[in-house]
Design a protein around this motif. Structure first.
Motif, PDB file in Angstrom:
ATOM      1  N   ALA A   1      23.505  46.029  60.467  1.00 34.14           N
ATOM      2  CA  ALA A   1      23.761  44.502  60.132  1.00 34.14           C
ATOM      3  C   ALA A   1      23.233  44.339  58.788  1.00 34.14           C
ATOM      4  CB  ALA A   1      22.944  43.978  61.324  1.00 34.14           C
ATOM      5  N   ARG A   2      22.179  44.702  58.150  1.00 37.85           N
ATOM      6  CA  ARG A   2      21.666  44.546  56.937  1.00 37.85           C
ATOM      7  C   ARG A   2      22.551  45.078  56.021  1.00 37.85           C
ATOM      8  NH1 ARG A   2      16.504  45.434  59.098  1.00 37.85           N
ATOM      9  NH2 ARG A   2      16.730  47.421  58.643  1.00 37.85           N
ATOM     10  N   GLU A   3      23.153  46.433  56.159  1.00 36.17           N
ATOM     11  CA  GLU A   3      24.093  46.858  55.366  1.00 36.17           C
ATOM     12  C   GLU A   3      25.415  46.021  55.238  1.00 36.17           C
ATOM     13  OE1 GLU A   3      24.528  50.881  56.808  1.00 36.17           O
ATOM     14  OE2 GLU A   3      22.540  51.342  56.003  1.00 36.17           O
ATOM     15  N   GLN A   4      26.025  45.608  56.344  1.00 34.09           N
ATOM     16  CA  GLN A   4      27.118  44.615  56.154  1.00 34.09           C
ATOM     17  C   GLN A   4      26.840  43.406  55.431  1.00 34.09           C
ATOM     18  OE1 GLN A   4      28.312  44.403  60.486  1.00 34.09           O
ATOM     19  NE2 GLN A   4      28.929  46.728  60.396  1.00 34.09           N
ATOM     20  N   LEU A   5      25.748  42.781  55.963  1.00 31.21           N
ATOM     21  CA  LEU A   5      25.488  41.681  55.239  1.00 31.21           C
ATOM     22  C   LEU A   5      25.403  41.640  53.594  1.00 31.21           C
ATOM     23  CD1 LEU A   5      22.911  40.052  57.571  1.00 31.21           C
ATOM     24  CD2 LEU A   5      25.129  39.177  57.054  1.00 31.21           C
ATOM     25  N   MET A   6      24.843  42.746  53.017  1.00 32.77           N
ATOM     26  CA  MET A   6      24.984  43.161  51.764  1.00 32.77           C
ATOM     27  C   MET A   6      26.191  43.133  51.107  1.00 32.77           C
ATOM     28  SD  MET A   6      21.834  42.550  50.859  1.00 32.77           S
ATOM     29  CE  MET A   6      22.095  43.258  48.907  1.00 32.77           C
ATOM     30  N   VAL A   7      27.036  43.843  51.894  1.00 34.03           N
ATOM     31  CA  VAL A   7      28.291  44.367  51.405  1.00 34.03           C
ATOM     32  C   VAL A   7      28.809  43.030  51.281  1.00 34.03           C
ATOM     33  CG1 VAL A   7      30.708  44.988  52.323  1.00 34.03           C
ATOM     34  CG2 VAL A   7      28.492  46.385  52.327  1.00 34.03           C
ATOM     35  N   ARG A   8      28.915  41.926  52.065  1.00 31.67           N
ATOM     36  CA  ARG A   8      29.553  40.678  52.156  1.00 31.67           C
ATOM     37  C   ARG A   8      29.082  39.818  50.910  1.00 31.67           C
ATOM     38  NH1 ARG A   8      29.068  38.506  58.162  1.00 31.67           N
ATOM     39  NH2 ARG A   8      29.328  36.399  57.197  1.00 31.67           N
ATOM     40  N   LEU A   9      27.645  39.968  50.893  1.00 33.39           N
ATOM     41  CA  LEU A   9      26.942  39.329  49.848  1.00 33.39           C
ATOM     42  C   LEU A   9      27.503  39.533  48.407  1.00 33.39           C
ATOM     43  CD1 LEU A   9      24.722  37.143  49.109  1.00 33.39           C
ATOM     44  CD2 LEU A   9      23.129  38.953  48.910  1.00 33.39           C
ATOM     45  N   ARG A  10      27.383  40.855  48.241  1.00 30.75           N
ATOM     46  CA  ARG A  10      27.822  41.490  46.902  1.00 30.75           C
ATOM     47  C   ARG A  10      29.310  41.321  46.682  1.00 30.75           C
ATOM     48  NH1 ARG A  10      25.194  46.393  48.539  1.00 30.75           N
ATOM     49  NH2 ARG A  10      23.015  46.430  47.694  1.00 30.75           N
ATOM     50  N   ALA A  11      30.149  41.109  47.830  1.00 34.91           N
ATOM     51  CA  ALA A  11      31.670  40.733  47.552  1.00 34.91           C
ATOM     52  C   ALA A  11      31.458  39.113  47.195  1.00 34.91           C
ATOM     53  CB  ALA A  11      32.480  40.882  48.808  1.00 34.91           C
ATOM     54  N   GLU A  12      31.054  38.270  47.770  1.00 33.38           N
ATOM     55  CA  GLU A  12      30.769  36.790  47.561  1.00 33.38           C
ATOM     56  C   GLU A  12      30.491  36.553  46.023  1.00 33.38           C
ATOM     57  OE1 GLU A  12      29.207  34.480  50.581  1.00 33.38           O
ATOM     58  OE2 GLU A  12      30.203  35.451  52.055  1.00 33.38           O
ATOM     59  N   ILE A  13      29.438  37.452  45.676  1.00 31.65           N
ATOM     60  CA  ILE A  13      28.813  37.170  44.185  1.00 31.65           C
ATOM     61  C   ILE A  13      30.022  37.664  43.324  1.00 31.65           C
ATOM     62  CG2 ILE A  13      27.204  38.063  42.744  1.00 31.65           C
ATOM     63  CD1 ILE A  13      25.172  38.122  44.986  1.00 31.65           C
ATOM     64  N   ARG A  14      30.490  38.523  43.689  1.00 28.24           N
ATOM     65  CA  ARG A  14      31.793  39.206  42.578  1.00 28.24           C
ATOM     66  C   ARG A  14      32.707  38.323  42.573  1.00 28.24           C
ATOM     67  NH1 ARG A  14      30.658  44.272  44.601  1.00 28.24           N
ATOM     68  NH2 ARG A  14      32.511  44.035  46.295  1.00 28.24           N
ATOM     69  N   ALA A  15      33.205  37.482  43.627  1.00 31.70           N
ATOM     70  CA  ALA A  15      34.177  36.652  43.953  1.00 31.70           C
ATOM     71  C   ALA A  15      33.884  35.355  42.910  1.00 31.70           C
ATOM     72  CB  ALA A  15      34.552  35.962  45.116  1.00 31.70           C
ATOM     73  N   ILE A  16      32.307  34.877  42.835  1.00 31.40           N
ATOM     74  CA  ILE A  16      32.006  33.720  42.101  1.00 31.40           C
ATOM     75  C   ILE A  16      32.081  34.280  40.645  1.00 31.40           C
ATOM     76  CG2 ILE A  16      29.974  32.459  41.697  1.00 31.40           C
ATOM     77  CD1 ILE A  16      29.432  32.381  44.682  1.00 31.40           C
ATOM     78  N   ASN A  17      31.504  35.505  40.612  1.00 32.18           N
ATOM     79  CA  ASN A  17      31.501  35.790  38.909  1.00 32.18           C
ATOM     80  C   ASN A  17      32.771  35.964  38.417  1.00 32.18           C
ATOM     81  OD1 ASN A  17      28.634  35.717  39.002  1.00 32.18           O
ATOM     82  ND2 ASN A  17      28.242  37.631  39.412  1.00 32.18           N
ATOM     83  N   LEU A  18      33.730  36.548  38.935  1.00 28.37           N
ATOM     84  CA  LEU A  18      35.108  36.654  38.277  1.00 28.37           C
ATOM     85  C   LEU A  18      35.557  35.563  37.641  1.00 28.37           C
ATOM     86  CD1 LEU A  18      36.503  39.292  40.559  1.00 28.37           C
ATOM     87  CD2 LEU A  18      35.630  39.749  38.312  1.00 28.37           C
ATOM     88  N   PRO A  19      35.811  34.279  38.345  1.00 25.26           N
ATOM     89  CA  PRO A  19      36.037  33.305  37.507  1.00 25.26           C
ATOM     90  C   PRO A  19      35.268  32.694  36.454  1.00 25.26           C
ATOM     91  CG  PRO A  19      36.230  32.876  40.015  1.00 25.26           C
ATOM     92  CD  PRO A  19      35.642  34.223  39.810  1.00 25.26           C
ATOM     93  N   LEU A  20      34.052  32.828  36.775  1.00 31.95           N
ATOM     94  CA  LEU A  20      33.098  32.470  35.708  1.00 31.95           C
ATOM     95  C   LEU A  20      33.197  33.208  34.250  1.00 31.95           C
ATOM     96  CD1 LEU A  20      29.683  31.571  37.502  1.00 31.95           C
ATOM     97  CD2 LEU A  20      31.367  30.077  36.524  1.00 31.95           C
ATOM     98  N   GLN A  21      33.472  34.471  34.465  1.00 35.41           N
ATOM     99  CA  GLN A  21      33.577  35.484  33.265  1.00 35.41           C
ATOM    100  C   GLN A  21      34.946  35.132  32.637  1.00 35.41           C
ATOM    101  OE1 GLN A  21      33.303  39.460  35.150  1.00 35.41           O
ATOM    102  NE2 GLN A  21      30.994  39.367  35.052  1.00 35.41           N
ATOM    103  N   ALA A  22      35.834  34.847  33.496  1.00 32.62           N
ATOM    104  CA  ALA A  22      37.276  34.513  32.779  1.00 32.62           C
ATOM    105  C   ALA A  22      37.186  33.207  31.882  1.00 32.62           C
ATOM    106  CB  ALA A  22      38.282  34.112  34.067  1.00 32.62           C
ATOM    107  N   GLN A  23      36.217  32.198  32.404  1.00 29.79           N
ATOM    108  CA  GLN A  23      36.049  31.140  31.563  1.00 29.79           C
ATOM    109  C   GLN A  23      35.308  31.282  30.347  1.00 29.79           C
ATOM    110  OE1 GLN A  23      34.108  28.486  34.152  1.00 29.79           O
ATOM    111  NE2 GLN A  23      35.808  27.824  35.500  1.00 29.79           N
ATOM    112  N   ALA A  24      34.548  32.421  30.360  1.00 25.83           N
ATOM    113  CA  ALA A  24      33.599  32.573  28.827  1.00 25.83           C
ATOM    114  C   ALA A  24      34.486  33.145  27.805  1.00 25.83           C
ATOM    115  CB  ALA A  24      32.582  33.670  29.411  1.00 25.83           C
TER     116      ALA A  24
END
Length: 61
Positions: A38-61
């Motif tokens: 369960a921890r491993e699955q949560l970390m995968v989802r958390l990393r995916a959500e962080i990447r999803a947030i960071n990609l649009p922010l990097q494009a704006q920079a």
């Protein structure tokens, strides 16, 4: 040492302390495995959500 199997519902032939200890340890081991998965699955989802947030922010920079 191989413990003999038993039925927890059999009130006439109750399991020994060793059998109950083995059962509790087996349950604890499975619970730890489940929690780790369960921890491993949560970390995968958390990393995916962080990447999803960071990609649009990097494009704006």
């Amino acid at each position: 040492m191989k413990l003999q199997s038993f039925d927890l519902n059999d009130i006439i032939h109750e399991p020994s302390d060793e059998q109950l200890d083995a059962l509790m340890e087996a349950v604890a081991t499975e619970a730890r495995k489940h929690a780790q998965r369960a921890r491993e699955q949560l970390m995968v989802r958390l990393r995916a959500e962080i990447r999803a947030i960071n990609l649009p922010l990097q494009a704006q920079a």
